[in-house]
Design a protein around this motif. Structure first.
Motif, PDB file in Angstrom:
ATOM      1  N   ARG A   1      22.618  -4.252 -19.308  1.00  0.00           N
ATOM      2  CA  ARG A   1      21.486  -4.808 -19.937  1.00  0.00           C
ATOM      3  C   ARG A   1      20.491  -5.813 -18.936  1.00  0.00           C
ATOM      4  N   ALA A   2      21.282  -6.269 -17.826  1.00  0.00           N
ATOM      5  CA  ALA A   2      20.221  -6.723 -17.007  1.00  0.00           C
ATOM      6  C   ALA A   2      19.591  -5.873 -16.191  1.00  0.00           C
ATOM      7  N   ALA A   3      19.990  -4.786 -16.201  1.00  0.00           N
ATOM      8  CA  ALA A   3      19.493  -3.926 -15.322  1.00  0.00           C
ATOM      9  C   ALA A   3      18.017  -3.454 -16.436  1.00  0.00           C
ATOM     10  N   MET A   4      18.139  -3.199 -17.470  1.00  0.00           N
ATOM     11  CA  MET A   4      17.294  -2.654 -18.497  1.00  0.00           C
ATOM     12  C   MET A   4      15.995  -3.703 -18.367  1.00  0.00           C
ATOM     13  N   GLU A   5      16.479  -4.879 -18.378  1.00  0.00           N
ATOM     14  CA  GLU A   5      15.464  -6.262 -18.335  1.00  0.00           C
ATOM     15  C   GLU A   5      14.612  -6.091 -17.174  1.00  0.00           C
ATOM     16  N   VAL A   6      15.441  -6.172 -16.072  1.00  0.00           N
ATOM     17  CA  VAL A   6      14.420  -5.980 -14.777  1.00  0.00           C
ATOM     18  C   VAL A   6      13.543  -4.606 -14.936  1.00  0.00           C
ATOM     19  N   THR A   7      14.060  -3.793 -15.480  1.00  0.00           N
ATOM     20  CA  THR A   7      13.028  -2.203 -15.668  1.00  0.00           C
ATOM     21  C   THR A   7      12.023  -2.932 -16.699  1.00  0.00           C
ATOM     22  N   ARG A   8      12.265  -3.620 -17.816  1.00  0.00           N
ATOM     23  CA  ARG A   8      11.172  -3.934 -18.629  1.00  0.00           C
ATOM     24  C   ARG A   8      10.371  -5.064 -17.922  1.00  0.00           C
ATOM     25  N   ARG A   9      10.706  -5.880 -17.370  1.00  0.00           N
ATOM     26  CA  ARG A   9       9.830  -7.055 -16.611  1.00  0.00           C
ATOM     27  C   ARG A   9       9.085  -6.263 -15.583  1.00  0.00           C
ATOM     28  N   ILE A  10       9.524  -5.374 -14.708  1.00  0.00           N
ATOM     29  CA  ILE A  10       8.752  -4.705 -13.640  1.00  0.00           C
ATOM     30  C   ILE A  10       7.535  -3.949 -14.268  1.00  0.00           C
ATOM     31  N   PHE A  11       8.039  -3.297 -15.603  1.00  0.00           N
ATOM     32  CA  PHE A  11       6.707  -2.533 -16.191  1.00  0.00           C
ATOM     33  C   PHE A  11       5.870  -3.553 -16.785  1.00  0.00           C
ATOM     34  N   ALA A  12       6.103  -4.815 -17.080  1.00  0.00           N
ATOM     35  CA  ALA A  12       5.283  -5.662 -17.748  1.00  0.00           C
ATOM     36  C   ALA A  12       4.585  -6.367 -16.750  1.00  0.00           C
ATOM     37  N   ASP A  13       5.179  -6.927 -15.512  1.00  0.00           N
ATOM     38  CA  ASP A  13       4.558  -7.470 -14.604  1.00  0.00           C
ATOM     39  C   ASP A  13       3.923  -6.995 -13.659  1.00  0.00           C
ATOM     40  N   PHE A  14       3.891  -5.568 -13.182  1.00  0.00           N
ATOM     41  CA  PHE A  14       3.346  -5.031 -12.448  1.00  0.00           C
ATOM     42  C   PHE A  14       2.420  -3.785 -12.687  1.00  0.00           C
ATOM     43  N   GLU A  15       1.271  -3.599 -12.168  1.00  0.00           N
ATOM     44  CA  GLU A  15       0.227  -2.960 -12.669  1.00  0.00           C
ATOM     45  C   GLU A  15       0.635  -1.438 -11.958  1.00  0.00           C
ATOM     46  N   TYR A  16       0.490  -0.272 -12.667  1.00  0.00           N
ATOM     47  CA  TYR A  16       0.469   1.078 -11.889  1.00  0.00           C
ATOM     48  C   TYR A  16      -0.682   1.334 -11.289  1.00  0.00           C
ATOM     49  N   GLN A  17      -0.787   1.279  -9.824  1.00  0.00           N
ATOM     50  CA  GLN A  17      -1.891   1.501  -9.283  1.00  0.00           C
ATOM     51  C   GLN A  17      -1.851   2.146  -7.943  1.00  0.00           C
ATOM     52  N   GLY A  18      -2.456   3.305  -7.849  1.00  0.00           N
ATOM     53  CA  GLY A  18      -2.407   3.984  -6.687  1.00  0.00           C
ATOM     54  C   GLY A  18      -3.021   3.185  -5.320  1.00  0.00           C
ATOM     55  N   GLY A  19      -2.921   3.687  -4.284  1.00  0.00           N
ATOM     56  CA  GLY A  19      -3.824   2.970  -3.243  1.00  0.00           C
ATOM     57  C   GLY A  19      -3.646   1.719  -2.668  1.00  0.00           C
TER      58      GLY A  19
ATOM     59  N   PRO B   1       6.821  -2.765   2.408  1.00  0.00           N
ATOM     60  CA  PRO B   1       8.054  -3.461   2.485  1.00  0.00           C
ATOM     61  C   PRO B   1       7.943  -4.075   0.807  1.00  0.00           C
ATOM     62  N   VAL B   2       9.211  -4.327   0.318  1.00  0.00           N
ATOM     63  CA  VAL B   2       9.568  -4.905  -0.950  1.00  0.00           C
ATOM     64  C   VAL B   2       8.625  -6.317  -1.250  1.00  0.00           C
ATOM     65  N   PRO B   3       8.911  -7.346  -0.259  1.00  0.00           N
ATOM     66  CA  PRO B   3       8.078  -8.326  -0.299  1.00  0.00           C
ATOM     67  C   PRO B   3       6.689  -8.299  -0.543  1.00  0.00           C
ATOM     68  N   HIS B   4       6.067  -7.195  -0.027  1.00  0.00           N
ATOM     69  CA  HIS B   4       4.682  -7.248  -0.201  1.00  0.00           C
ATOM     70  C   HIS B   4       4.286  -6.687  -1.652  1.00  0.00           C
ATOM     71  N   ILE B   5       5.408  -5.755  -2.184  1.00  0.00           N
ATOM     72  CA  ILE B   5       4.970  -5.174  -3.699  1.00  0.00           C
ATOM     73  C   ILE B   5       5.087  -6.537  -4.559  1.00  0.00           C
ATOM     74  N   LEU B   6       6.126  -7.341  -4.301  1.00  0.00           N
ATOM     75  CA  LEU B   6       6.296  -8.511  -5.114  1.00  0.00           C
ATOM     76  C   LEU B   6       5.180  -9.384  -5.165  1.00  0.00           C
ATOM     77  N   LYS B   7       4.402  -9.630  -3.999  1.00  0.00           N
ATOM     78  CA  LYS B   7       3.120 -10.395  -3.810  1.00  0.00           C
ATOM     79  C   LYS B   7       1.881  -9.522  -4.785  1.00  0.00           C
ATOM     80  N   ALA B   8       1.916  -8.267  -4.283  1.00  0.00           N
ATOM     81  CA  ALA B   8       0.675  -7.509  -4.671  1.00  0.00           C
ATOM     82  C   ALA B   8       0.831  -7.468  -6.328  1.00  0.00           C
ATOM     83  N   ARG B   9       1.984  -7.341  -6.982  1.00  0.00           N
ATOM     84  CA  ARG B   9       2.019  -7.204  -8.456  1.00  0.00           C
ATOM     85  C   ARG B   9       1.542  -5.866  -8.781  1.00  0.00           C
ATOM     86  N   ALA B  10       1.654  -5.065  -8.041  1.00  0.00           N
ATOM     87  CA  ALA B  10       1.125  -3.699  -8.183  1.00  0.00           C
ATOM     88  C   ALA B  10       1.828  -2.651  -7.453  1.00  0.00           C
TER      89      ALA B  10
END
Lengths: 289, 830
Positions: free
Chosen positions: A146-164, A171-180
């Motif tokens: 359930r926690a894994a599904m929640e992480v899945t949902r939150r990433i979907f909601a919090d991050f924008e799908y954006q190429g480029g 690295p992961v910390p950059h992704i976290l910062k960029a929110r995309a």
């Protein structure tokens, strides 16, 4: 479901390439949820050597060497595959995540031991800085899946799908910062969230159905190879989650292979002599047959 | 001389010279007395006064400098530090250490074999984090079966002695242990500085160890499918901190030192690109990290290895020593598991203890560390430390930032497996000669080496002691008294074993030698022109010729690219007085891009690339040469400048002499000489072109020409008259008895090319042969009178201009042919 997958990778080089070494993760593996029926790999120019083998994780790998001078390299793989991954899972029934952390410290059987390899940072997944983001979902006693599904949902909601915004080395910390980011970034981030808690999570590389049946929405990431992640717990085994589309993959996801992160299963990994600047085009088509 | 000073064992005599701190074990003395195993060297130290020690120290320094033993730190070359007093190891302890380290080597090899093989240890003995959180566990290497089961060909161990007198292993080094070359250098120097003590003391020799090591490497290489391949040392190149060690080992073992770009994987085999084409290679002694060995399967953007190398090794077509991934056991985390693994894998008790270590990847140990955080040394678990940073202080100090305790605790909680706690250790002390001219006690570690031989692991009877002094780390040679008869070592002195011929000359090295010849000649040409210039400025030339000569010279320097056009214009425009100043700035100014420093830097950089091909004496001359630009500050007058340039000419001549006398007449030497001849031809052709093709002839040009081409004396001797254009052209172009004449260069190049490999044409002459023959014929048939007298309406000596142009084209073409034939597009020069 039976699919035909066509995956074409085309490299164009500014200057001629004299030698090209490529390590290909293009052929889907067969396992309990999926059976590969036929493979047709064609490469232009023709390699002087082509070897099939399995990598550390049991994924099929093709090693090729091209010694003919070329300015364009085209790799096409045509695969027929049966997928049978429809599976009802009651996420609530999975064990509390803390118990898996304990189990991973001293795994008791081969399955748990195999899973324990995926609990740590890996070359492209650092776990620094993600703990706070992960902790929101990993509250005491919560069932792991359930926690894994929640992480899945939150990433979907919090991050924008954006190429480029990112590339394969972001690295992961950059992704976290960029929110995309794109699918592999979201998979990396989710995996980092699980691993920073001491939980087993692996990276899955694969495909999505390109044209869904009528009335169904087209999923994001279908025109190239896709990526998602998988979490392990006893009884359930490995369970997949797709943060790019906020769902649990079933029959519309075709698995190529898995590893610790993108680096273990990148579709093409190469080293060329010459070439200069290069241009990469990938075309993927997945259709039911 | 009093009775007392004749009795070195007396406490007061020792105390006068050396005091050891209390509370730690001192290696040299106990209870105010010399430890007996120090024998005659200890007694000598006590009996002899300060002068002896100071002399010894000076001798050691001199030899270090002569042998150019250096390393790179933060981009600058630093001299290697060696103390004059060797560390003498007690023979009884040596036996214990020897047995213990051999066991440890067997154990570590067995662990590596298992982790990359059947992985049985992961089913119970070892927690998963020990491998999967360990960045040195390289998954692509899994499944690799090493020939004879040897994964670790060379190991090093750092040992320290705690106050209870017990030696403990501080670290295992299995990735690509370094320092062996420095240990050898130390030995060579100490055997020269203390010859009698060395001989009488019965000190164990190292040659046997190296021979067994190298024989075994070659034996294992031959077990690969490429049974008659080459053995090479794979180095990171001159930018590596300890490249000098690689070249030294290369010379000593007789293996060519190569870089990744010299190797290529074709058809599943590894080849060395040599002057004679691709040569199959069966053994790679790597001095680079595992992860850098193969950009295809390992670190993607590394340029140090060869793509496909890992797969080639996995398939048994080449042996990489140590095996790729061998660093998996080079960490502090594994230390606490060794006793258990020794019992389960070898069925033996671990003989030699490690320093007490608690790895936080286990819950109990982590709790212990967190509860004792103030008394333990917290360290990163999976960090491999380079030789030159692993000083004694590093062992005693933490390498994690402990300033913010809460933050640290968070970090440990996040990934506990990345941390270890270690018992702090007060290391034993030993005397060293400090900069104030006294024997002083300082803590030390002992590095010992273990090599795989055909008959199992063998410990080198010597090593590297490292002493941590307030002024930085210094090393000591390690002496172990041998119980064996010396006959076994008879005849195996430490001279360089030469098994290599120039047949295995890597193409890149060949390219570098070719360019070394070119740069040497270019700098000689430049320095000659500069010198001529300063002679004129200094009034050496005919006063009436002066302004013109200056003008000609600046033009000449410009056309040769020794002076940028802009600067030349600036100098010329500045008028007679300012010209001097301007040229001065250009040539000797620290900011100048055109000056001497640039020319000499090219020479030095290229020489550095081929260091293992040069004799020590030659290398030393190159080092001296590179120091010259720093002397420019002492240049205050035109006379000083001329002197400096004279000095440079002398140094360049010494290098040429050294190369000519001492370099074997192989392909490498021929390429170097070809490069030189090629540049010399170009130089003479260019100077003649600039000074002689136009009418009217400028005043003084001929003298200047002879001077620049170093042929003034020859001309005087031969013609006993003032130079005319006829005599000068005859001498510089077509007189093959003049070693500076262009035709002579062509003849020498013909000679070299005739014996180069790959020069056999299908029929008739090879391409280079045709080019050279045509050029030679042109020159030989040239009629000097016509060269001088055929002048166009516009004042151009057309015959001469044509001859010069054709010859220059031939020389340039030859350069292209050589590059294409031998250097395989890998050239880094231009």
């Amino acid at each position: 479901m039976r699919y035909q997958v066509s995956h074409t990778t085309r490299f164009r080089y500014e200057q001629p390439v004299s030698t090209s070494y490529q390590l290909l993760h293009l052929t889907p593996r067969s396992f309990d949820k999926q059976q590969v029926l036929s493979i047709k790999l064609s490469i232009e120019p023709v390699p002087v050597s082509l070897q099939q083998r399995s990598d550390y994780f049991g994924n099929p790998v093709t090693d090729i060497v091209i010694q003919e001078r070329h300015e364009e390299l085209i790799i096409t793989n045509l695969v027929q595959v049966d997928v049978n991954a429809d599976q009802e899972i009651l996420l609530e029934l999975s064990p509390a995540w803390e118990s898996i952390v304990q189990l991973m410290l001293e795994p008791l059987d081969d399955d748990a031991r195999d899973a324990s390899k995926f609990c740590f940072p890996s070359p492209r997944i650092s776990i620094d800085t993600v703990l706070a983001y992960a902790r929101v979902s990993f509250t005491p006693g919560k069932p792991l899946l359930r926690a894994a599904m929640e992480v899945t949902r939150r990433i979907f909601a919090d991050f924008e799908y954006q190429g480029g915004v990112t590339d394969i080395y972001t690295p992961v910390p950059h992704i976290l910062k960029a929110r995309a980011g794109v699918c592999q970034d979201f998979a990396h981030l989710a995996i980092a969230c699980l691993r920073c808690c001491g939980l087993p999570a692996r990276y899955v590389s694969g495909y999505l159905l390109t044209r869904p049946s009528e009335g169904q929405p087209r999923l994001t990431g279908a025109d190239a190879s896709h990526a998602w992640f998988s979490v392990w717990c006893p009884e359930f085994g490995w369970v997949d989650f797709d943060p790019t589309n906020n769902l649990r993959p079933q029959n519309e996801h075709i698995t190529i292979g898995w590893g610790r992160d993108y680096g273990d299963v990148s579709p093409t990994r190469g080293y060329i002599r010459g070439g200069g600047a290069q241009e990469l085009h990938v075309a993927v088509d997945v259709r039911p047959i | 001389m009093t009775q007392e000073s004749n009795n070195p064992q007396s406490a007061s005599a020792i105390a006068d010279i050396y005091q050891s701190p209390s509370g730690v074990y001192d290696e040299f003395m106990t209870n105010g007395k010399l430890r007996s195993h120090w024998g005659s060297i200890g007694e000598t130290l006590l009996r002899q006064g300060q002068n002896w020690a100071a002399n010894l120290d000076a001798n050691v320094r001199r030899l270090l400098e002569e042998n150019a033993v250096t390393y790179l730190a933060d981009g600058t070359r630093r001299p290697w530090q060696l103390d004059g007093l060797p560390f003498v190891l007690n023979p009884d302890e040596w036996q214990i250490l020897e047995a213990g380290l051999i066991q440890r080597a067997r154990l570590l090899n067995a662990i590596v074999a298992d982790l990359y093989g059947r992985e049985t240890l992961l089913r119970g003995n070892l927690p998963p984090a020990l491998t999967f959180a360990n960045p040195d566990y390289l998954l692509p290497s899994c499944g690799y079966q090493a020939p004879d089961g040897v994964y670790l060909h060379l190991l090093a161990f750092d040992l320290g002695r705690s106050p209870d007198g017990q030696w403990r292993v501080l670290s295992n080094r299995t990735e690509a242990p370094s320092g062996l070359g420095f240990a050898l250098e130390n030995r060579l120097i100490m055997a020269r500085c203390l010859p009698e003590l060395f001989d009488r003391g019965g000190v164990s020799r190292l040659a046997h160890f190296f021979r067994s090591f190298s024989d075994n490497l070659q034996r294992l290489g031959a077990l690969s499918t490429a049974s008659d391949g080459l053995a090479v040392i794979l180095s990171g190149g001159p930018d590596d901190a300890i490249y000098s060690e690689h070249t030294f080992l290369g010379r000593y073992l007789g293996f060519p030192v190569v870089e990744g770009a010299d190797l290529t994987v074709r058809d599943g085999r590894v080849y060395l690109k040599t002057l004679e084409g691709l040569k199959i290679t069966n053994l790679i002694t790597r001095q680079i990290e595992s992860a850098d060995c193969d950009p295809l399967e390992l670190r993607p953007r590394s340029m140090q290895g060869a793509p496909g190398l890992l797969r080639t090794a996995s398939n048994g077509h080449v042996v990489v020593a140590n095996a790729i991934g061998s660093g998996v056991v080079e960490n502090d985390a594994i230390m606490s598991f060794l006793p258990g693994l020794c019992a389960s894998l070898l069925g033996e008790e671990l003989a030699l203890p490690s320093l007490a270590t608690w790895w936080c990847g286990q819950s109990k140990e982590r709790a212990y560390v967190q509860n004792h955080i103030d008394t333990l040394v917290l360290r990163k678990a999976f960090v491999r430390r380079p030789l030159l940073e692993s000083s004694v202080l590093t062992y005693m100090a933490t390498d994690v930032d402990a300033a913010d305790k809460a933050q640290l605790e968070q970090a440990v909680n996040l990934s506990p497996y990345h941390y270890v706690g270690r018992e702090p250790v007060a290391l034993s002390t030993v005397p060293y000669w400090n900069e104030h001219g006294q024997w002083e006690a300082a803590p030390m570690t002992l590095r010992l080496y273990v090599a795989a031989t055909e008959h199992g692991y063998q410990v080198m009877p010597g090593g590297l002691a490292r002493v941590s002094t307030p002024a930085g780390d210094i090393s000591k040679d390690v002496w172990i008294r041998s119980n064996e008869s010396f006959l076994t070592n008879a005849g195996t002195n430490l001279s360089v074993a030469t098994r290599r011929s120039d047949r295995d000359l890597p193409s890149r090295t060949a390219d570098d030698l070719f360019w070394l010849g070119r740069y040497l000649e270019r700098s000689e040409g430049a320095v000659r022109l500069y010198r001529t210039l300063f002679r004129y400025i200094g009034g050496g030339g005919d006063a009436s010729e002066q302004p013109v000569a200056l003008d000609i010279l600046t033009r000449l320097l410009g056309s040769m690219d020794y002076l940028s056009a802009q600067r030349a214009r600036r100098a010329a425009a500045a008028g007679q007085q300012a010209v001097e100043q301007e040229l001065w700035n250009i040539l000797f100014g620290p900011e100048s891009k055109d000056g001497l420093a640039k020319v000499l830097a090219n020479v030095y950089r290229t020489a550095d690339h081929v260091r293992e091909r040069l004799s020590r004496d030659a290398w030393r001359l190159f080092e001296r040469l590179s120091e010259v630009p720093q002397l420019r500050w002492r240049v205050h007058s035109v006379a000083d400048a001329a002197r400096l340039l004279d000095d440079l000419i002398e140094k360049l001549s010494a290098i040429n002499g050294q190369i000519h006398e001492n370099m074997t007449r192989g392909h490498g030497w021929r390429l170097l000489d070809l490069g030189r001849r090629l540049e010399r031809s170009r130089f003479v052709l260019q100077v003649i072109g600039d000074l002689c093709t136009r009418e009217p002839q400028q005043l003084g040009a001929l003298n200047l020409l002879l001077d620049a081409c170093d042929s003034s004396i020859t001309h005087r001797a031969r013609y006993r008259a003032n130079p005319t254009l006829n005599t000068v052209l005859d001498l510089l172009l077509v007189d093959n008895s003049n070693p500076r004449a262009v035709i002579h260069q062509i003849e020498m190049m013909q000679e070299h090319m005739s014996v180069m490999p790959l020069e056999h044409a299908e029929e008739g002459l090879s391409e280079s042969g045709r080019i050279l023959l045509r050029a030679h014929t042109d020159l030989a048939l040239a009629e000097v009178d016509k060269l001088v007298d055929v002048i166009s309406k516009r004042g151009l000596r057309t015959h001469l201009a044509r001859l010069l142009k054709r010859t220059e084209q031939a020389v340039n073409l030859l350069s292209q042919v050589i590059t294409r034939t031998y250097f395989d597009h890998t050239s880094r020069h231009s």
